[in-house]
Structures are given as structure tokens and as C-alpha cells.
Design an enzyme around this catalytic site. Structure first.
Site, mmCIF file in Angstrom:
data_model
loop_
_atom_site.group_PDB
_atom_site.id
_atom_site.type_symbol
_atom_site.label_atom_id
_atom_site.label_comp_id
_atom_site.label_asym_id
_atom_site.label_seq_id
_atom_site.Cartn_x
_atom_site.Cartn_y
_atom_site.Cartn_z
ATOM 1 N N HIS A 99 32.287 44.654 31.395
ATOM 2 C CA HIS A 99 32.972 44.814 30.421
ATOM 3 C C HIS A 99 32.035 44.796 29.204
ATOM 4 O O HIS A 99 31.071 44.008 29.174
ATOM 5 C CB HIS A 99 34.103 43.654 29.900
ATOM 6 C CG HIS A 99 35.131 43.552 31.182
ATOM 7 N ND1 HIS A 99 34.784 42.597 32.285
ATOM 8 C CD2 HIS A 99 36.064 43.800 31.383
ATOM 9 C CE1 HIS A 99 35.774 42.560 32.934
ATOM 10 N NE2 HIS A 99 36.669 43.296 32.552
ATOM 11 N N ASP A 102 31.394 41.334 28.255
ATOM 12 C CA ASP A 102 30.500 40.508 29.053
ATOM 13 C C ASP A 102 28.917 40.491 28.536
ATOM 14 O O ASP A 102 28.277 39.482 28.794
ATOM 15 C CB ASP A 102 30.351 41.046 30.626
ATOM 16 C CG ASP A 102 31.750 41.361 31.165
ATOM 17 O OD1 ASP A 102 32.661 40.392 30.841
ATOM 18 O OD2 ASP A 102 32.000 42.056 31.860
ATOM 19 N N GLU A 230 43.101 50.434 37.332
ATOM 20 C CA GLU A 230 43.310 49.263 38.373
ATOM 21 C C GLU A 230 44.481 48.585 38.276
ATOM 22 O O GLU A 230 44.648 47.720 37.247
ATOM 23 C CB GLU A 230 42.093 48.323 37.912
ATOM 24 C CG GLU A 230 41.777 47.180 38.687
ATOM 25 C CD GLU A 230 40.726 46.412 38.625
ATOM 26 O OE1 GLU A 230 39.716 46.820 38.157
ATOM 27 O OE2 GLU A 230 40.764 45.074 38.759
ATOM 28 N N GLU A 266 42.133 46.789 43.829
ATOM 29 C CA GLU A 266 41.606 45.136 44.056
ATOM 30 C C GLU A 266 42.256 44.765 45.104
ATOM 31 O O GLU A 266 43.786 44.657 45.066
ATOM 32 C CB GLU A 266 41.498 44.707 42.669
ATOM 33 C CG GLU A 266 40.996 43.156 42.846
ATOM 34 C CD GLU A 266 40.558 42.490 41.667
ATOM 35 O OE1 GLU A 266 40.135 43.231 40.681
ATOM 36 O OE2 GLU A 266 40.859 41.222 41.471
ATOM 37 N N HIS A 269 44.646 42.027 43.734
ATOM 38 C CA HIS A 269 45.768 42.493 43.032
ATOM 39 C C HIS A 269 46.864 42.744 43.768
ATOM 40 O O HIS A 269 48.072 42.780 44.029
ATOM 41 C CB HIS A 269 45.227 43.621 41.983
ATOM 42 C CG HIS A 269 44.510 43.031 41.148
ATOM 43 N ND1 HIS A 269 43.675 43.795 40.058
ATOM 44 C CD2 HIS A 269 43.954 41.830 40.746
ATOM 45 C CE1 HIS A 269 43.108 43.446 39.354
ATOM 46 N NE2 HIS A 269 43.094 42.225 39.621
ATOM 47 N N ASP A 294 37.747 46.959 43.941
ATOM 48 C CA ASP A 294 37.426 45.663 43.742
ATOM 49 C C ASP A 294 37.375 44.853 44.964
ATOM 50 O O ASP A 294 38.485 44.670 45.319
ATOM 51 C CB ASP A 294 38.057 45.203 42.443
ATOM 52 C CG ASP A 294 37.462 45.811 41.181
ATOM 53 O OD1 ASP A 294 36.519 46.543 41.107
ATOM 54 O OD2 ASP A 294 37.670 45.071 39.951
ATOM 55 N N ASP A 305 45.362 34.989 40.930
ATOM 56 C CA ASP A 305 44.208 35.822 41.118
ATOM 57 C C ASP A 305 43.055 34.786 41.405
ATOM 58 O O ASP A 305 42.440 34.622 40.427
ATOM 59 C CB ASP A 305 43.956 36.966 40.117
ATOM 60 C CG ASP A 305 43.117 37.784 40.270
ATOM 61 O OD1 ASP A 305 43.029 38.229 41.423
ATOM 62 O OD2 ASP A 305 42.748 38.911 39.256
ATOM 63 N N ASP A 307 40.384 35.643 43.082
ATOM 64 C CA ASP A 307 39.040 36.286 43.032
ATOM 65 C C ASP A 307 38.042 35.563 43.821
ATOM 66 O O ASP A 307 36.725 35.354 43.605
ATOM 67 C CB ASP A 307 38.637 36.389 41.767
ATOM 68 C CG ASP A 307 39.302 37.661 40.822
ATOM 69 O OD1 ASP A 307 39.962 38.171 41.419
ATOM 70 O OD2 ASP A 307 38.679 37.366 39.675
#
Ligand code: XUL
Ligand code: CO
Length: 438
Positions: A99, A102, A230, A266, A269, A294, A305, A307
Site C-alpha cells: 500500500h 506502507d 479484493e 483472499e 475473507h 491473497d 481476519d 491473516d
């Protein structure tokens, strides 16, 4: 200067290896169904988790020990770029994703923010040139800064909408500058909490206008990346507009955006939406919009989430089973580890171990899925299960010959209806055999 303890590039040692710094299944040069593992998988490291995240959670601050944290401001941003290219080299991973926020700190004005970004993008470009590493996708973070409290392209505030447009415009320019192969739109706060204060129609129309402007601008500057949306059902908003693949498809269709977009699916998700990862991949594949993935996994005991790095072989196998059947495989997309080490895995080396585990899980999934396809295991089962549509009345239905009248006449013959067992447990046992034996 090393941020990962001078670890040598990870090599494939095979499934008997006990070396924690070796691949057990990922052999980049192994050819499967005519393509190398490297070509099939196109792994990417997610900048936000690997270099920007700190291991904080809603109850506690960051735990991650990272040598680059001794820096601040632009020095920190540059150190993170160094760490990124070091990790890509260690993992023998070709791609990364980021991003805008980031990679560089925001300034007091948009001009200053953009200046910081330009500087880091130039530094990233130098590193890409010398290392041969590539950008799988970039995106704009329009959810962290408090200005996006009511959303970005679906905000009630036109000033925020304009700011978001300026941010994406810059991100598209940077994508072009770095030769990004894709550009992702994840609707961070594009959703709502309650209809009591929401004009859903206007918000969705505005989102479509925003995406059309993005398509037009990319064309204008000659940025030919694949655009990806996404989907995610909830978090941060209660109702995210891009709930899942099917919802996103109908939005794209309604607003004539379908020719310009594919989906970035993802795993976590998908499960938050009440689907499996493979369900979302199948919906995308059947509609010709499976663009990229993802890679991560959720936790069935937790409703958010999480991750986590993908280690569930059943899931990676069924994901690769979809990707292998997608026209052109993963195409211009890739397998991006949108995954973070647990807060308790706070050493930098844990980031290396985590990627090794994720890469091996996908490599193994690829091997098993390829063998399942080669042996037509599920295809034969499915062919047999739908055999009634191959001849007689079933063939008439499929060819379009049948009507309600002809079907009623058939039913009125009162032939005995015989259903066959779905053999689910037997099939799962066979898949397990493949997971263990291939
Ligand atoms: C959030 C998420 C994002 C997108 C990019 O759940 O997955 O990191 O991948 O904005
Ligand atoms: Co993601």
C-alpha cells in the site's frame, strides 16, 4: 547490514529435510503440468505485514523485534525497503506488494506526502533494477487515516472523495513507474454501519464513478496493469460493499466495469463471508475473473481476519485445484502472502520460517492438485454423478430441447426415480490418500 541475521538463500532440500531454513516441497524448478513451480505460484511478500506491521492487537502494543525500528521517518522507510529486498532474496521470491502508506510516512500536506512517496518509489525502483525483483501489485491505503472515517470512494464527504481520488491517481502513477503487473482495490472502509444514516444508492454509484475514473486515468497514462477488486464481507465496516465474489461480480456488471476488472481472492475473507476459499475461487473462475490470490488462513474459532500464514494442506490443495483449471492458471496474478506472524512469534527470523511454511504448503497443494487432475479423480466422480444429463431427458435439458411441457410429459410416465449416493466420506478418504501418498 542484515535484518534477518545473515540467513543464506533458502534452498529446496526435500521432504525428509529437518533443516528449518530449507524448503521441503517448494522446488522452484520442478516442472508440473508443463510449468515450473515458480511459474505456477508467482509468490509475493506483503509489505504491510512483513515490514510495517508491529504485532500489535487491540489489547496490546507491538511485540515485533525488528532492527529497522532503530530508525524513524524517511530513514525507517528506506531501511524497510532494504529489509524487503533482503527477505525476497533469502526466500527466492520474485514479487512483493504494498500500500502507498506502507512504504513512506505521510507528511503535513498531500504535497509532502507525495514527495516522501516519490523518494521511496525511486529507491524501490533502484532496488528492483539491481535485484530483478518485481511488483505484483500496489494499492492505496484509504482506511488508516482518520480522514477516511466515513469511507473513501463511498464517503458522505465530497472533500474526502477528492482526496481519495488524488491518492489513487498517485498510486497509479507509481504502479506505472515500477511496472506493477496488477493494481488492487480493496474497499477498506467502503461499506456502512447502519442504513439509518446511509444513502446506499449514492455510495455505490459514487464507487462506480471512482473506479471508472481510475480505469480512464490508467489508460491515459499507459498503465496496463490488471485491475483487481479484493472482496471482503465485513471488517472494518459491518457491511462491506464487496462482500464476496458473487456480490462484486454483480456490482461490476451493473456499472459496466466487468471488462476492466478481475478479482483478488483472499482465503480469510472467503471464510469470513461464510464460504470456503475454493468456493470463491470457483465463482471467480467460472466467470472468467480469477485474477490473483491473497494467501492466508483464518481460524475457525475466531470470527475476525486473523491473516495467519497458510499451512492447511487441504485448503491449499483445493485452491491450487481451482487455479490449475483456470485459463492461464494464475496468469498475471500471484500468490501473495497477506499473512502475519503471530504476536508471540516476535523475532525477525519468524517471518522467514512463516514464509517457508506457506510456500511449502502451496507447493504441496500444487503437487497434489496436479496429480488429482492428472488421474481425473474428481472429474470421474463428477462425470458419473451427473451422468443423467448425458442421455435421454437429461441430454434434452442440456441441449435446450426440453420445455416444461415435455418435462411434465416425461414426469407423468411415473418411472421410478432412483437417486445414487454422493459417497462424500469415500471421496474425502481418497483425497486424503492423495495428500499423503503423492
Ligand atoms: C485487508 C486486506 C488488505 C488488502 C490490500 O483485510 O486483505 O490488506 O489485501 O489492501
Ligand atoms: Co488481502
Amino acid at each position: 547490514m542484515s535484518y534477518f541475521g545473515n540467513v543464506a538463500p533458502i534452498k529446496f532440500e526435500g521432504k525428509q529435510s529437518t533443516n528449518p531454513l530449507a524448503f521441503k516441497f517448494y522446488n522452484p524448478n520442478e516442472v508440473i503440468l508443463g510449468k515450473t513451480m515458480r511459474e505456477h505460484l508467482r509468490f509475493a511478500v506483503a509489505y504491510w505485514h512483513a515490514f510495517t506491521g508491529s504485532g500489535s492487537d487491540p489489547f496490546g502494543s507491538g511485540t515485533a523485534i525488528r532492527d529497522w525500528d532503530k530508525f524513524s521517518g524517511m530513514d525507517l522507510a528506506k531501511a524497510r525497503v532494504d529489509a524487503c529486498f533482503e527477505l525476497l532474496n533469502i526466500l527466492d521470491v520474485d514479487y512483493f506488494c504494498f500500500h502507498d502508506r506502507d512504504i513512506a510516512p505521510e507528511g503535513d500536506t498531500l504535497q509532502e506526502t507525495n514527495k516522501n512517496l516519490d523518494e521511496i518509489v525511486a529507491y524501490i525502483k533502484e532496488n528492483m533494477k539491481s535485484s530483478g525483483k518485481k511488483l505484483l501489485w500496489n494499492t492505496a491505503n484509504m482506511f488508516t487515516n482518520p480522514r477516511f472515517v466515513h469511507g473513501a470512494a463511498t464517503t458522505n464527504n465530497a472533500e474526502v472523495y477528492a482526496y481519495a481520488a488524488a491518492q489513487v491517481k498517485k498510486a497509479l502513477e507509481h504502479g506505472k513507474e515500477l511496472g506493477s503487473e496488477n493494481y488492487v482495490f480493496w474497499g477498506g472502509r467502503e461499506g456502512y454501519e447502519t442504513l439509518l444514516n446511509t444513502d446506499m444508492g449514492l455510495e455505490l454509484d459514487n464507487l462506480a464513478r471512482f473506479l471508472h475514473m481510475a480505469v480512464d486515468y490508467a489508460k491515459e497514462i499507459g498503465f496496463d496493469a490488471q485491475f483487481l477488486i479484493e472482496p471482503k464481507p465485513k471488517e472494518p465496516t459491518k457491511h462491506q460493499y464487496d462482500f464476496d465474489a458473487a456480490t462484486t461480480l454483480s456490482f461490476l456488471q451493473k456499472y459496466n466495469l466487468l471488462p476492466h476488472f478481475k478479482l483478488n481472492i483472499e482465503a480469510n475473507h472467503a471464510t469470513l463471508a461464510g464460504h470456503t476459499f475454493e468456493h470463491e475461487l470457483r465463482v471467480s473462475r467460472l466467470n472468467g475473473v480469477l485474477g490473483s490470490i491473497d494467501a492466508n488462513q483464518g481460524d475457525m474459532l475466531l470470527g475476525w481476519d486473523t491473516d495467519e500464514f497458510p499451512t492447511d494442506l487441504y485448503s491449499t490443495t483445493l485452491a491450487m485445484y481451482e487455479i490449475l483449471q483456470n485459463e492461464g492458471g494464475i496468469g498475471r496474478g500471484g500468490v501473495n502472502f497477506d499473512a502475519k506472524v503471530r504476536r508471540t512469534s516476535f523475532e525477525a527470523i519468524d517471518v522467514v520460517y512463516a514464509h517457508i511454511a506457506g510456500m511449502d504448503a502451496f507447493a504441496r497443494g500444487l503437487q497434489v492438485a496436479a496429480k488429482l487432475l492428472e488421474d481425473r479423480v474428481l472429474e470421474n466422480i463428477i462425470d458419473d454423478r451427473y451422468a443423467s444429463f448425458k442421455s435421454g431427458i437429461g441430454a434434452d435439458i442440456v441441449s435446450g430441447k426440453a420445455s416444461f411441457k415435455t418435462l411434465e410429459a416425461y414426469a407423468l410416465q411415473n418411472n421410478p426415480i432412483v437417486n445414487k449416493s454422493g459417497r462424500l466420506e469415500n471421496i474425502k478418504g481418497i483425497v486424503n490418500q492423495y495428500l499423503i501418498n503423492v
